[in-house]
Each structure stands twice: as structure tokens, then as C-alpha cells.
Design an enzyme around this catalytic site. Structure first.
Site, PDB file in Angstrom:
ATOM      1  N   ASN A 164       0.867  -1.181   0.000  1.00  0.00           N
ATOM      2  CA  ASN A 164       0.000   0.000   0.000  1.00  0.00           C
ATOM      3  C   ASN A 164       0.907   1.236   0.000  1.00  0.00           C
ATOM      4  O   ASN A 164       1.428   1.625   1.048  1.00  0.00           O
ATOM      5  CB  ASN A 164      -0.893  -0.048   1.256  1.00  0.00           C
ATOM      6  CG  ASN A 164      -1.833   1.136   1.349  1.00  0.00           C
ATOM      7  OD1 ASN A 164      -1.784   2.059   0.515  1.00  0.00           O
ATOM      8  ND2 ASN A 164      -2.680   1.136   2.352  1.00  0.00           N
ATOM      9  N   ARG A 186      -2.614  -2.014  -3.406  1.00  0.00           N
ATOM     10  CA  ARG A 186      -3.769  -1.141  -3.241  1.00  0.00           C
ATOM     11  C   ARG A 186      -3.598   0.042  -4.182  1.00  0.00           C
ATOM     12  O   ARG A 186      -2.571   0.727  -4.146  1.00  0.00           O
ATOM     13  CB  ARG A 186      -3.841  -0.635  -1.805  1.00  0.00           C
ATOM     14  CG  ARG A 186      -4.976   0.333  -1.651  1.00  0.00           C
ATOM     15  CD  ARG A 186      -4.903   1.098  -0.376  1.00  0.00           C
ATOM     16  NE  ARG A 186      -6.001   2.041  -0.324  1.00  0.00           N
ATOM     17  CZ  ARG A 186      -5.960   3.182   0.342  1.00  0.00           C
ATOM     18  NH1 ARG A 186      -4.883   3.522   1.011  1.00  0.00           N
ATOM     19  NH2 ARG A 186      -6.995   3.980   0.343  1.00  0.00           N
ATOM     20  N   HIS A 207     -12.730   3.925  -0.285  1.00  0.00           N
ATOM     21  CA  HIS A 207     -12.787   2.945   0.827  1.00  0.00           C
ATOM     22  C   HIS A 207     -13.505   1.658   0.406  1.00  0.00           C
ATOM     23  O   HIS A 207     -14.018   0.929   1.267  1.00  0.00           O
ATOM     24  CB  HIS A 207     -13.564   3.508   2.048  1.00  0.00           C
ATOM     25  CG  HIS A 207     -12.869   4.579   2.800  1.00  0.00           C
ATOM     26  ND1 HIS A 207     -13.556   5.601   3.431  1.00  0.00           N
ATOM     27  CD2 HIS A 207     -11.566   4.796   3.075  1.00  0.00           C
ATOM     28  CE1 HIS A 207     -12.691   6.413   4.037  1.00  0.00           C
ATOM     29  NE2 HIS A 207     -11.487   5.936   3.833  1.00  0.00           N
ATOM     30  N   GLY A 233     -13.013   6.760  10.108  1.00  0.00           N
ATOM     31  CA  GLY A 233     -11.633   6.872  10.597  1.00  0.00           C
ATOM     32  C   GLY A 233     -11.230   8.326  10.514  1.00  0.00           C
ATOM     33  O   GLY A 233     -12.021   9.222  10.863  1.00  0.00           O
ATOM     34  N   ARG A 268     -11.240  17.076   6.944  1.00  0.00           N
ATOM     35  CA  ARG A 268     -11.986  17.434   5.724  1.00  0.00           C
ATOM     36  C   ARG A 268     -13.380  17.901   6.084  1.00  0.00           C
ATOM     37  O   ARG A 268     -14.015  17.360   6.997  1.00  0.00           O
ATOM     38  CB  ARG A 268     -12.088  16.236   4.774  1.00  0.00           C
ATOM     39  CG  ARG A 268     -10.775  15.818   4.194  1.00  0.00           C
ATOM     40  CD  ARG A 268     -10.958  14.672   3.215  1.00  0.00           C
ATOM     41  NE  ARG A 268      -9.766  13.852   3.222  1.00  0.00           N
ATOM     42  CZ  ARG A 268      -9.756  12.535   3.059  1.00  0.00           C
ATOM     43  NH1 ARG A 268     -10.873  11.864   2.855  1.00  0.00           N
ATOM     44  NH2 ARG A 268      -8.628  11.873   3.083  1.00  0.00           N
ATOM     45  N   ASN A 324     -13.944   2.121  17.863  1.00  0.00           N
ATOM     46  CA  ASN A 324     -13.493   2.403  19.232  1.00  0.00           C
ATOM     47  C   ASN A 324     -14.318   3.380  20.049  1.00  0.00           C
ATOM     48  O   ASN A 324     -14.167   3.424  21.268  1.00  0.00           O
ATOM     49  CB  ASN A 324     -12.057   2.959  19.188  1.00  0.00           C
ATOM     50  CG  ASN A 324     -11.091   1.957  18.609  1.00  0.00           C
ATOM     51  OD1 ASN A 324     -11.036   0.824  19.069  1.00  0.00           O
ATOM     52  ND2 ASN A 324     -10.368   2.353  17.580  1.00  0.00           N
ATOM     53  N   GLU A 377      -8.402  -4.347   5.380  1.00  0.00           N
ATOM     54  CA  GLU A 377      -8.283  -4.140   3.929  1.00  0.00           C
ATOM     55  C   GLU A 377      -7.178  -5.013   3.332  1.00  0.00           C
ATOM     56  O   GLU A 377      -7.316  -5.508   2.211  1.00  0.00           O
ATOM     57  CB  GLU A 377      -8.014  -2.662   3.635  1.00  0.00           C
ATOM     58  CG  GLU A 377      -9.237  -1.812   3.939  1.00  0.00           C
ATOM     59  CD  GLU A 377      -8.925  -0.336   4.133  1.00  0.00           C
ATOM     60  OE1 GLU A 377      -9.102   0.415   3.179  1.00  0.00           O
ATOM     61  OE2 GLU A 377      -8.513   0.052   5.240  1.00  0.00           O
TER      62      GLU A 377
HETATM   63  P1  ADP Z   1      -7.309   6.290   8.938  1.00  0.00           P
HETATM   64  O1  ADP Z   1      -8.523   6.785   8.217  1.00  0.00           O
HETATM   65  O2  ADP Z   1      -6.159   7.249   8.923  1.00  0.00           O
HETATM   66  O3  ADP Z   1      -6.936   4.860   8.624  1.00  0.00           O
HETATM   67  P2  ADP Z   1      -8.158   5.250  11.497  1.00  0.00           P
HETATM   68  O4  ADP Z   1      -9.162   4.306  10.992  1.00  0.00           O
HETATM   69  O5  ADP Z   1      -6.938   4.694  12.154  1.00  0.00           O
HETATM   70  O6  ADP Z   1      -7.731   6.321  10.442  1.00  0.00           O
HETATM   71  O7  ADP Z   1      -8.897   6.219  12.526  1.00  0.00           O
HETATM   72  C1  ADP Z   1      -8.173   7.213  13.190  1.00  0.00           C
HETATM   73  C2  ADP Z   1      -9.094   8.000  14.062  1.00  0.00           C
HETATM   74  O8  ADP Z   1      -9.818   7.128  14.927  1.00  0.00           O
HETATM   75  C3  ADP Z   1      -8.328   8.915  15.012  1.00  0.00           C
HETATM   76  O9  ADP Z   1      -8.057  10.143  14.432  1.00  0.00           O
HETATM   77  C4  ADP Z   1      -9.284   9.059  16.146  1.00  0.00           C
HETATM   78  O10 ADP Z   1     -10.085  10.176  15.894  1.00  0.00           O
HETATM   79  C5  ADP Z   1     -10.162   7.841  16.097  1.00  0.00           C
HETATM   80  N1  ADP Z   1     -10.030   6.986  17.285  1.00  0.00           N
HETATM   81  C6  ADP Z   1      -9.172   5.974  17.489  1.00  0.00           C
HETATM   82  N2  ADP Z   1      -9.365   5.433  18.720  1.00  0.00           N
HETATM   83  C7  ADP Z   1     -10.381   6.124  19.297  1.00  0.00           C
HETATM   84  C8  ADP Z   1     -11.049   6.077  20.548  1.00  0.00           C
HETATM   85  N3  ADP Z   1     -10.730   5.193  21.472  1.00  0.00           N
HETATM   86  N4  ADP Z   1     -12.031   6.957  20.768  1.00  0.00           N
HETATM   87  C9  ADP Z   1     -12.353   7.878  19.833  1.00  0.00           C
HETATM   88  N5  ADP Z   1     -11.777   7.972  18.643  1.00  0.00           N
HETATM   89  C10 ADP Z   1     -10.804   7.122  18.365  1.00  0.00           C
END
Ligand code: ADP
Length: 395
Positions: free
Chosen positions: A7, A90, A179, A209, A240, A334, A383
């Protein structure tokens, strides 16, 4: 069978070596700051992670470093590159060329290159990774897996913008969606967990995310998705803006003296949770600030959950119902509080969340009650595994 999944981002290269017998990760890692003088390479599995400081002038050098480390006698995971059966890449944008994953040949490379105008930050590094792998492992089959491909099933009423039709004909301006690999993976898993064929289900999949998108999957096909011509459209995200009135752009350029590049940068990097809260793009920071009574953090939190709620609502109507809503990625997996806010008040519509299950973490589970007519499911996305499965299927 072992598949190497690559990736490549603009200055990074993530990889995983997946053993398809049990679908386990044999090795994984990340080359960061590719092209900069302080580039480095992290390699390992789970707790056994090493950081190797190495100058990686370009993606070719990064791929070479990855292959060397995989067969390294001390920290490697395989004894020879012959153990790798194929490579999956990817690729963000496949335009209208690719409706599914494909084996890479010269024609595919040419078409990925043509799509670079639609994804100038993403397709060129992916191509560089593909070309490096072809140079360094010329005997291995290479497969491209596109973020856009899954959404190619959308009907014209969902992918067309109400602009003059020539905009589509001349410039290919339409909704592509992104995505796709993540939406496809969690839809497959949701069907497994529900014990029903995907072809019988109406699903709404939410990838929340840093980037966020929601997809309506009707009997296995993506029929609506929130990201558009670019990943900027749709939901409010970490930095964004998501959808805004497009006239704001022309107003800022025409009357406030901003350049197109400044507005684009603002919408992509200075907006969303960060722009509203003024604090952070990370929902964990926003959540902590709301607990301390920070007003703009609370507004950002409310806007985010409202944005997700409204898209879910649209897609329920688009499919005339929904069997399950699936959540994934950093926030979706999460953040129990965000999930609670998204589904709050929807009980009369048959969406009933069990707050005990909602508060648990880190594994696939239903968070709806047994009686809830619409199921709500949390599924950690994967993914890389989806890419590896596509490669295995194709070779
Ligand atoms: P990406 O789109 O970069 O792959 P991720 O799927 O890793 O991102 O998501 C990242 C985001 O997830 C972080 O910026 C944060 O806002 C959120 N995040 C991760 N853990 C938690 C948590 N325990 N509580 C709230 N938000 C969380």
C-alpha cells in the site's frame, strides 16, 4: 500460499505478508518519509517491531528495502523470495476502467496512469510501487485492487452530478466513491455474522476513521456512497469538511481573495473536527475536551454524529429499508460515545443499541439488542486481508 500486500502512499509504503492457509500475518511494516533524508523502515509483527534507519530516496528503494528485510537471516520471516506467490497492490483510483481487481499487465499500468489525474497524490506512488515490484520480482504475478472498484455498481442516478451532461462526457466528473475494499470486507463479515447470504441483505456500512464514508449495499452491490469525485465529499471528517454548499468556494475565491489552492487546502486539511474545534482532528482529544466543557469541541462532536445519522437516514430510504448497519475504522470501532450519539433516538425506527455491548472494545460483535429489528454490528476492518483474498482468487 503467501501473498505480499503493498500500500504505497505519497511518502510511505505499508506492507503485509499474509499466509493464506490460515489467513495469518507473517510479517508487516511501514517505510515512512520516503524521499526525505530522515526516512526509516519499521518492520515486525505485533510486539516484535524494529525501526531501521535507512535512506529511501524513492518507492523503488523502499520496495527493495522491504524485500531485503523479509528474507534477512536475523529479522526476516521467510528464507527466500520464492516463498512469495504473488503481490497485491492497493490502488486508490481505477476510474471507470476497473469494476473489480485485476492482474497487472502493461494495459492495466497504462490505465492506472490515466487515472492519475483523478488521484494525483495516490495513483503515482501506487504505480511506482507496482513498477518496482515488477523490476525486482519479475516472475511474480501482480494484482491491483482499487478503492473505487466496488462502487462501480452504483446506478447513474447515484453517481451522476446534476451538472451539464458534458462535464461527465468531457471530464469524467461523476461520483466514484472510495474505501471500497473496507466496505466490501465488513459487508462480507456482516453477512457471515448474520448467517445470511450477502445477496439477501440490505446493509449500510460506515467507515469512520480519519477519512469517513458511508455506503448503501443492496443485495451485495454498492448502490450509494458518500464520497464523490474525490474523498472530500460527504461526511464531516478529521480535517476534511465533507459536503458544503459549493458556492462557498466561488465566494471565497471571487470576493475574499483566496486562491483555489488555498480553499482546497482549507477544505482538506483545516476543516472537519479540527476546523470546528480549533483543537485537533483526533476524536479522542475532542472527546476529552467536551468532558472539560469546551464549547467548540462539543459542537464538533454534535456535528459529526449528526452528519453520520443523516447519511444513514438517506440510505435507509434509498434501499427502502435496512437489515444491518455496520461500523468500522478508528472511530467506528473504538468510540462508544459517538456510536451512542449516532443511534440515539432511533429506537422507534427499529434501531435499538445495547449500551452494555456498545461499551465493549476490540472485537467483532453485535451492539444491537436481540429484539432490535435492525442489527448494528462493529467489525474491525482488514483491507490487507481483502486484498490478499482478491490476489489468491485471481491467481
Ligand atoms: P485512517 O482513516 O487514517 O486509517 P483510522 O481508521 O486509524 O484512520 O482512525 C483514526 C481515528 O480514529 C483517530 O483520528 C481518532 O479520531 C479515532 N479513534 C481511534 N481510537 C479512538 C477512541 N478510542 N475513541 C475515539 N476515537 C478514536
Amino acid at each position: 500460499m503467501k501473498i505480499l500486500v503493498m500500500n504505497a502512499g505519497s511518502s510511505s509504503l505499508k506492507y503485509q505478508l499474509v499466509d493464506m492457509e490460515k489467513e495469518t500475518v507473517v510479517a508487516k511494516g511501514l517505510c515512512e518519509r520516503v524521499g526525505a533524508s530522515d526516512s526509516f523502515h519499521k518492520h515486525g509483527v505485533d510486539t516484535d517491531e524494529r525501526v531501521i534507519s535507512v535512506y529511501l530516496p524513492d518507492h523503488h528503494a523502499a520496495v527493495k528495502a522491504v524485500l531485503e528485510v523479509l528474507v534477512d537471516s536475523k529479522i526476516g520471516s521467510i528464507s527466500s523470495l520464492n516463498e512469495i506467490d504473488a503481490v497485491g497492490h492497493r490502488v486508490v483510483h481505477g476510474g471507470e476502467f476497473f469494476k473489480e481487481s485485476v492482474r497487472i499487465d502493461d494495459d492495466v499500468i497504462e490505465k492506472i496512469d490515466q487515472c492519475s489525474v483523478l488521484a494525483p497524490l495516490h495513483n503515482p506512488p501506487a504505480l511506482a510501487g507496482i513498477i518496482a515490484c515488477r523490476d525486482l520480482m519479475s516472475d511474480k504475478p501482480q494484482v491491483a485492487v482499487f478503492d473505487t472498484a466496488f462502487h462501480q455498481s452504483m446506478p447513474p442516478k447515484a453517481y451522476m452530478y446534476a451538472l451539464p451532461y458534458e462535464m461527465y462526457e468531457k471530464y469524467k466528473i461523476r461520483r466514484y466513491g472510495f474505501h471500497g475494499t473496507s466496505h466490501r470486507y465488513i459487508a462480507d463479515r456482516a453477512a457471515d455474522l448474520l448467517g445470511r447470504p450477502l445477496a439477501d441483505l440490505r446493509l449500510i456500512t460506515c467507515h469512520l476513521g480519519n477519512g469517513c464514508s458511508i455506503t448503501a449495499i443492496d443485495h451485495g452491490y454498492s448502490v450509494e456512497t458518500s464520497m464523490g469525485f474525490t474523498p472530500l465529499e460527504g461526511l464531516m471528517m478529521g480535517t476534511r469538511s465533507g459536503s458544503i454548499d459549493p458556492a462557498i468556494v466561488t465566494y471565497l475565491i471571487g470576493t475574499q481573495g483566496m486562491t483555489a489552492a488555498e480553499v482546497e487546502n482549507m477544505m482538506n486539511r483545516e476543516s472537519g473536527l479540527l476546523g470546528i474545534s480549533g483543537l485537533s482532528n483526533d476524536l479522542r482529544d475532542i472527546r476529552a475536551a467536551t468532558e472539560a466543557g469546551h464549547e467548540r469541541a462539543t459542537l464538533a462532536y454534535d456535528m459529526y454524529s449528526n452528519s453520520v445519522k443523516k447519511f444513514i437516514g438517506q440510505y435507509v430510504f434509498a434501499m427502502a429499508g435496512v437489515d444491518a448497519i455496520v461500523l468500522t475504522a478508528g472511530v467506528g470501532e473504538n468510540c462508544d460515545r459517538m456510536r451512542r450519539m449516532i443511534f440515539q433516538g432511533l429506537e422507534p425506527l427499529g434501531i435499538i443499541v445495547d449500551q452494555g455491548l456498545n461499551c465493549q472494545r476490540g472485537y467483532e460483535r453485535f451492539i444491537s439488542t436481540e429484539e432490535s429489528p435492525v442489527k448494528v454490528i462493529v467489525i474491525p476492518t482488514n483491507e490487507e486481508l481483502m486484498i490478499a483474498r482478491d490476489v489468491a482468487d485471481l491467481i
